[in-house]
Design an enzyme around this catalytic site. Structure first.
Site, PDB file in Angstrom:
ATOM      1  CB  CYS A 219      -0.887   0.061   1.238  1.00 27.18           C
ATOM      2  SG  CYS A 219      -1.305  -1.510   2.004  1.00 27.18           S
TER       3      CYS A 219
ATOM      4  CD  GLU B  15      -4.452   6.617   1.146  1.00 30.88           C
ATOM      5  OE1 GLU B  15      -3.234   6.668   1.371  1.00 30.88           O
ATOM      6  OE2 GLU B  15      -5.092   5.542   1.085  1.00 30.88           O
TER       7      GLU B  15
END
Length: 272
Positions: A125, A187
């Site tokens: 990630c 995000e």
């Protein structure tokens, strides 16, 4: 004649975008230089790698994923920024890497990580950088290149063993999650699936532990209070992960692709 005009227009758009990106990068570097990175003084307890990465320029976007400007990882993850009414999200990606047994590689984030340390999450990630290679939106090439780069940093995979075509980009989610009084995430997260057998040796500054899990094993871990998970991973598992996983097993993954942004910002998402 029309074809020539369109080609010229496309070329001019590419040139103008390149000029704008160079200008934005220059302004971003100057802003860091003029501040003397004063804000980073509170990171002295972290490793050189983690401090350095907080100075990287990532991609600030609006809620429709339109590129705005670069922002440092530091500024983009500070709670005081995230709680502002005019805060904007940044681009991110989450790689779900499967082996030929259809097992998912899970990683436990290192204790040295500044955001969400020690939590379990998907294989890799991170964020694409504000560079021409990683801002590139054609076929999501920028996101795919960023995934290859970060898998090398975190998992030690060899760059020449992965291509952009190895990744399937399935969709995007928009979410906000506050970690504590200092840090959080806001995000637009691109979801990537990768199915390939590769040798790897993970970076202990980035990752504390790894393990391959079947669907049943992951479901058991999700119910085990001893395991704590990142907010984005929990969100993905609660929505589409197992459906996508089954489609991949059935060789029907193309049916999973939906690039409309799934907005979860109205939900309260907390870190474990």
């Amino acid at each position: 004649a029309r074809i020539k005009v369109n080609k010229r227009k496309n070329k001019n758009e590419i040139i103008n975008r390149s000029i704008n990106m160079k200008l934005s990068r220059t302004l971003f570097k100057n802003s860091l230089k003029s501040s003397g990175l004063r804000a980073f003084s509170d990171l002295n307890k972290y490793s050189d790698l983690q401090r350095t990465q907080m100075g990287e320029g990532i991609i600030l976007v609006n809620s429709k994923d339109k590129v705005l400007d670069p922002i440092s990882k530091y500024d983009g993850h500070r709670k005081e920024y995230l709680v502002k009414d005019d805060a904007s999200p940044h681009r991110a990606f989450s790689v779900f890497w499967f082996n030929d047994q259809n097992e998912l590689l899970m990683q436990q984030r290192s204790s040295d990580k500044i955001t969400f340390p020690d939590l379990w999450t998907n294989s890799c990630c991170s964020h694409p950088l504000f560079t021409e290679d990683e801002v590139d939106e054609e076929r999501n090439l920028g996101i795919r290149r960023a995934a290859i780069r970060r898998m090398g940093i975190e998992l030690g995979t060899q760059k020449n063993e992965l291509t952009v075509e190895d990744f399937s980009v399935l969709g995007r989610i928009l979410y906000k999650a506050i970690q504590d009084d200092e840090w959080g995430e806001y995000e637009i997260d691109y979801i990537l699936f990768l199915k390939k057998n590769l040798e790897f040796e993970f970076n202990h500054e980035e990752i504390r532990d790894v393990k391959w899990l079947s669907q049943d094993q992951l479901r058991e871990d999700l119910q085990n209070p001893d395991y704590k998970f990142t907010p984005w991973f929990k969100l993905i598992t609660q929505t589409k992960l197992f459906d996508w996983w089954n489609l991949m097993i059935e060789d029907r993954l193309e049916e999973a692709v939906d690039m409309e942004i799934q907005d979860f910002t109205k939900e309260e998402i907390k870190s474990d």
